[in-house]
Design an enzyme around this catalytic site. Sequence first.
Site, PDB file in Angstrom:
ATOM      1  N   LYS A 105      -2.151  -9.412 -16.834  1.00 47.95           N
ATOM      2  CA  LYS A 105      -2.629  -8.108 -16.107  1.00 47.95           C
ATOM      3  C   LYS A 105      -1.971  -6.919 -16.565  1.00 47.95           C
ATOM      4  O   LYS A 105      -2.538  -5.884 -17.000  1.00 47.95           O
ATOM      5  CB  LYS A 105      -2.344  -8.291 -14.507  1.00 47.95           C
ATOM      6  CG  LYS A 105      -3.526  -9.125 -13.851  1.00 47.95           C
ATOM      7  CD  LYS A 105      -2.951  -9.459 -12.478  1.00 47.95           C
ATOM      8  CE  LYS A 105      -3.960 -10.510 -11.769  1.00 47.95           C
ATOM      9  NZ  LYS A 105      -3.509 -11.088 -10.635  1.00 47.95           N
ATOM     10  N   GLN A 115       0.732 -10.471  -6.121  1.00 51.94           N
ATOM     11  CA  GLN A 115       0.064 -11.773  -6.640  1.00 51.94           C
ATOM     12  C   GLN A 115       0.149 -12.651  -5.435  1.00 51.94           C
ATOM     13  O   GLN A 115       1.254 -13.098  -4.889  1.00 51.94           O
ATOM     14  CB  GLN A 115       0.815 -12.363  -7.884  1.00 51.94           C
ATOM     15  CG  GLN A 115       0.241 -13.421  -8.698  1.00 51.94           C
ATOM     16  CD  GLN A 115      -1.153 -13.473  -9.119  1.00 51.94           C
ATOM     17  OE1 GLN A 115      -1.674 -12.053  -9.452  1.00 51.94           O
ATOM     18  NE2 GLN A 115      -1.932 -14.365  -9.080  1.00 51.94           N
ATOM     19  N   ASP A 137      -6.978  -5.401  -4.802  1.00 52.40           N
ATOM     20  CA  ASP A 137      -7.625  -6.861  -4.736  1.00 52.40           C
ATOM     21  C   ASP A 137      -8.529  -6.957  -3.699  1.00 52.40           C
ATOM     22  O   ASP A 137      -9.308  -7.826  -3.462  1.00 52.40           O
ATOM     23  CB  ASP A 137      -6.504  -7.409  -4.170  1.00 52.40           C
ATOM     24  CG  ASP A 137      -5.799  -8.502  -5.156  1.00 52.40           C
ATOM     25  OD1 ASP A 137      -6.642  -8.791  -6.235  1.00 52.40           O
ATOM     26  OD2 ASP A 137      -4.724  -8.684  -5.267  1.00 52.40           O
TER      27      ASP A 137
END
Length: 295
Positions: A53, A97, A120
């Site tokens: 990422k 994460q 997200d």
Amino acid sequence: MTATIIDGKAFAAQVRAQVTTHVAMLKEKGIVPGLAVVLVGNDPASDVYVTSKGKMTREVGMEGFEHRLPDTTSEADLLALIDQLNQDDKVHGILVQLPLPAHMDSAKVINALDPAKDVDGFHILNVGLLGTGQKAMVPCTPLGSLMMLRDHHGSLSGLHAVVLGRSNIVGKPMAQLLLNDSCTVTIAHSRTKDLPALCRTADILVAAVGRPEMVTGDWIKPGATVIDVGINRIERDGKKRLMGDVEFASAAAVAGAITPVPGGVGPMTIACLLANTVTACCRANGLAEPEGLTP
Ligand code: GUN
């Protein structure tokens, strides 16, 4: 029938190119979109994702901020970092994460994010906005899957979509997006009776269960579109490889179209994360959003 392969890798490159163009436009206005990624602990799979990422973030011209914390970090310290990132004007998107270490309350941590920076789409506000058809930040894997489905089908209206899996990250938001596109949606899971028979009624089958090659060709209606969300790391014959939730060879012999693993949904997830960051940056600055990168 031999299925059309839906090339997620090529599609993701197109999305990244569009993001790159938009980032360059923002930079001309003196705005640099920034994405902060937070990793707690050293789960090897998460480490690979976070590194990738960061690399992609810089490749499209955005600023990447990486925060790697030891798995002994307290929840209070993580919440303090999130607060700091929420306040930081250089940060337009924040990704924590998952999974987090067991001593942390993931829902509490996610809901501490500024919803406008929640790239997200996991914050309860964004879940509610998506669920009521309002402008939200949309989870990346379902968003990427939807883009590929729309590209392949045009309109999804009236199609029967079966979503295998009920996770908050993929299954539930995927079902919501498909419903918003006027599909008839069934969510199936490990307790569903006669899964193969149900799956055979699907025009669109999204497999997001995390069980390698669970779906075989005899579960698929001839001509159906199959989106394989599974990324299972398997060691076979001494070799490590990635395997989807769908047995590719038997499925591709029956389906009309299918995403491969690797090279399907995976690259689209990261591309959509970058797209969401640019979208969040534009919204924060009251500027027009790039077209086609939100549902
Ligand atoms: N872990 C597995 N998938 C994801 C994802 O899409 N976002 C985050 N934050 N963590 C994950």
